[in-house]
Every structure is written in structure tokens, then in C-alpha cells.
Design a protein around this motif. Sequence first.
Motif, PDB file in Angstrom:
ATOM      1  N   ALA A  43     -27.957  10.670  56.514  1.00 57.61           N
ATOM      2  CA  ALA A  43     -27.361  11.730  57.409  1.00 57.61           C
ATOM      3  C   ALA A  43     -28.326  11.993  58.620  1.00 57.61           C
ATOM      4  N   THR A  44     -29.232  11.176  58.809  1.00 59.27           N
ATOM      5  CA  THR A  44     -30.184  11.591  60.074  1.00 59.27           C
ATOM      6  C   THR A  44     -30.053  10.500  61.265  1.00 59.27           C
ATOM      7  N   LEU A  54     -30.711  15.799  61.915  1.00 64.76           N
ATOM      8  CA  LEU A  54     -29.750  15.686  61.005  1.00 64.76           C
ATOM      9  C   LEU A  54     -28.279  15.643  61.765  1.00 64.76           C
ATOM     10  N   TYR A  56     -24.628  14.979  63.132  1.00 63.91           N
ATOM     11  CA  TYR A  56     -23.263  15.642  62.539  1.00 63.91           C
ATOM     12  C   TYR A  56     -22.403  14.841  63.803  1.00 63.91           C
ATOM     13  N   GLN A  58     -22.300  11.169  63.941  1.00 61.71           N
ATOM     14  CA  GLN A  58     -21.814  10.338  62.781  1.00 61.71           C
ATOM     15  C   GLN A  58     -20.753   9.310  63.658  1.00 61.71           C
ATOM     16  N   GLY A  66     -22.667   7.520  55.808  1.00 65.36           N
ATOM     17  CA  GLY A  66     -24.032   7.806  56.371  1.00 65.36           C
ATOM     18  C   GLY A  66     -24.407   6.497  56.862  1.00 65.36           C
ATOM     19  N   CYS A 401     -19.598  15.371  58.735  1.00 68.97           N
ATOM     20  CA  CYS A 401     -20.450  14.849  57.664  1.00 68.97           C
ATOM     21  C   CYS A 401     -20.341  13.729  56.933  1.00 68.97           C
ATOM     22  N   HIS A 405     -24.676  13.601  53.753  1.00 73.92           N
ATOM     23  CA  HIS A 405     -25.263  15.155  53.921  1.00 73.92           C
ATOM     24  C   HIS A 405     -25.283  15.904  52.515  1.00 73.92           C
ATOM     25  N   ALA A 409     -29.319  19.328  53.363  1.00 77.28           N
ATOM     26  CA  ALA A 409     -29.104  19.154  54.534  1.00 77.28           C
ATOM     27  C   ALA A 409     -27.965  20.320  55.212  1.00 77.28           C
ATOM     28  N   THR A 413     -29.061  23.168  57.777  1.00 78.66           N
ATOM     29  CA  THR A 413     -28.150  23.490  59.029  1.00 78.66           C
ATOM     30  C   THR A 413     -27.494  24.804  59.263  1.00 78.66           C
TER      31      THR A 413
END
Length: 429
Positions: A43-44, A54, A56, A58, A66, A401, A405, A409, A413
Motif C-alpha cells: 500500500a505504500t 500510504l 492512494y 496506485q 498493491g 485502494c 490497504h 491503513a 488515513t
Amino acid sequence: MAETNEAWFERASRVLPGGVDSPVRSFASVGGTPYTVASGAGATVTDVEGTVYLDYVQSYGASLLGHADPMVVRTIESVAKTGTTFGAPTRDETLLAEAITERVTGLEQVRFVSSGTEAAMSAVRLARGATGRSTIVKFDGCYHGHADSLLTASGSGVLTLRLPGSAGVPEGAVRDTIVAPYNVVPSLGEDVACVIVEPVAANMGLVAPAKGFLEGLRRECDRIGALLVFDEVITGFRLAPTTASELVGVVPDLWCLGKVIGGGMPVGAFGGTRAVMGELAPRGAVYQAGTLSGNPVAMAAGRCVLEQATADRYEALADRVARLADGLEAALLDVGFAACAPRHGTLASLFVGSGSQRLAAPRDLEQARAINGSGRYAGLFHELLARGVAFAPGAYEVLFCSFAHDDAAISRTIDAAHEAATALRAHDG
Ligand SMILES: *Cc1c(COP(=O)(O)O)cnc(C)c1O
């Protein structure tokens, strides 16, 4: 000397126009210097300064599992060892085509290309070739890549507005493109070759289809013999282990796919029934080709994603996305910002407006614009980024996401959003 985002962006700007290869990445609409990504995991993402965010973004939806999913990485490594491109048929393209077609009712054949832009451009050419007509209808605020005929925008939902949306697109290229407001079924003339639509609009923030909209498009296309094209470059295999068409029960004539089905490699695809796809060369008269099309590395990576993307994982993700959307909305309303966070399955977005009330979810671009006109997104974006949460650097993008995530996470957020909104409120005075 330590590497900095500032230095890398300056260096990039000397050799890449605007320092980027795709405009939104430049932070043009939110201001400031973009972070340069050094790596990603789950997720990072981590930038060249070592800051972890983090993520979002993607890759605007291309990443579902991920970043650097171990199985996808292993697949890419093993395929690459046997050669990365041949210009001849490979097993991988047939295997991915089988995986896609068996998951979508009505989708019998696909042709792979290297981007969503190519998919939409080719689908439109095919629709024109198959019908012998020229006019295409698109909806205001829907994005279908940057092919000339589809690159039209408009400031209002005027059905017949035919202005080019970019310098370099000649008037002639969009003369046959009609732009209609989203969520209203237009009445079509007999010159229409196809209607192209995002079945869940995700390029003007998230705008869900109103009840009856997609069904109405199907009926109207059938009435005049036009083809219905669902651009599912985002929604395909993002909402569920299938397409949006399957979820709403409306079967288009053509689908555009991309993003998720490439497993993070450059891929697009368009498809339909054998009859329609048969109009393509070599069998038919509609030409379409690509040196890297059906690239074996990309095909294998995409298949690896689809194999791991089981229904239960989408359902769990949709629950987390709903919690995220509720949490973001509550955090903003709590400190007195007007907001709404529409969500549709695994997709959500955040609108921040003027005033302090809960906002109604927009139904079209005009309503989305009216909210985003507050200009508050940019401030919120930077406050979030400073707290290690990277939303997309643009108010019209949705939140992506990944399966990586997790609950922690999402909680982090929501907490960051509360702090960010509070800080923004303090600046606002
Ligand atoms: C991203 C996108 C495209 C264009 O895909 P690219 O791979 O960026 O060319 C087309 N349609 C939709 C709905 C998209 O979101």
C-alpha cells in the motif's frame, strides 16, 4: 549529498517537458514539487528522500494487489528470462484472453494493445467500421484516453458542443464527436456509430450511474443500430472479478479494458462478440496493429493478478473502502468543511466544497465542478501528504485502494484526514 525530490524534479524538468510523462503527476493543479518515487511495496510508496506514503494513487488504478506483489514479481522475472517480445503469437496472450472472456458475459474475443488510450481509439474505429457511420457520442467528464476524436471537453452539458479539448486537435478530428451530460440518456440520430461511456464514471471524481442510465443507453443504441461501448479501463476487474457490465446486467457491444488487467505493465484491450471483432484485420477491413501488443511479460503479469483476485478479496476491499469514505466525510464535516465521499464498491472519491454542510454526491461534471470550484482540495492534499498519505494530485481523481490497504491503513488515513482538515481549518482562520 542526499537525494531530494526538489533536485530530481529540477533534473527531470530539463529533459522531460514539465518534468513528467503524464501531466497530472506534475502537481500542476495542487502546486508544489512532486515526490519522485524510488520504490513501492504493497500500500505504500517511498520517495527518493526516504519518506514513506500510504499510496492512494496506485498508478491510477493499474495496481490492484498493491505495489511489487511477490507473485507478480516472480511471474515477471520468470517470463522475462525466456524473452520479452517476439512479434509472433505466444501462449500468454491466449491464456489472458481466456481468463478475461470467461469472466464476462458477452465478451467473446479481445485484442490486446499497450494502453487504455489505444483500446478506446481502436474500439471507436471498429464501431465506425462495423456500422459504416461516423458520429460518436461521449459524456462530459468521462475520460477515454487522449486519441484526437475522444479528447473533447466542454464547460457545460450542451449536447452539441464540439470544441477541441486540447491544442493540436484539429476541429475536423472532433467534428463527429457529440458530448452529452452524464446520467442523461441522449436521443440519438441515425448517424451515430457508437456511444462510449464509463459505466461508473471515475475521471470526474466518482460519479455513479443513475438508475436506468445504462439500461437507457442500451435501448437507445438498439433503437438506431449504434454500438454501445463500455470504457471499463478503470472499472474492469477493479469493482469485482469481472466488469461493471456484469454487475449492472447491461451488455455492451464493445468493452475497453486496461489498468488492472496488465498487472502493472503497459496493457490495454478491447473486445466484444466474435461477430463485431471479426471486422478487425486480418479477417475484416478495420486495421489495427501493435509491435508490442500482447506482450508476454504484461500478459503473464495480468493473468497472475486475475488469478489472485478472488471475489472475497473484492468484497473485503469494498467494506474497507466504505469505511474509508465514511471516515473521510465525517472527518471533514467534523471540522466544518462541506464534503461528500461517494463510493461504489471498491471505488470512492472525496469532494470538498465551500460552506460546511454535507454535500449531495454529484451526478455529472457540472455538479462536480461546482463543488471543486471551492479550491479546497489542494490544501487538503498537501496537509495529507505532509502526514504521509498520498492522494492523487488532482481533485477529479478517485481514491485507489489496493488489496494491500488493510484496516490499519484505513484507520491511519482517517486519522490523518482529521488532522489535515483541522490544520487547514486553522490556516483558513
Ligand atoms: C486511464 C483511462 C484511459 C486511458 O488509459 P491509458 O492507459 O492511460 O492510455 C481510458 N479510459 C479510462 C476510463 C481511463 O480511466
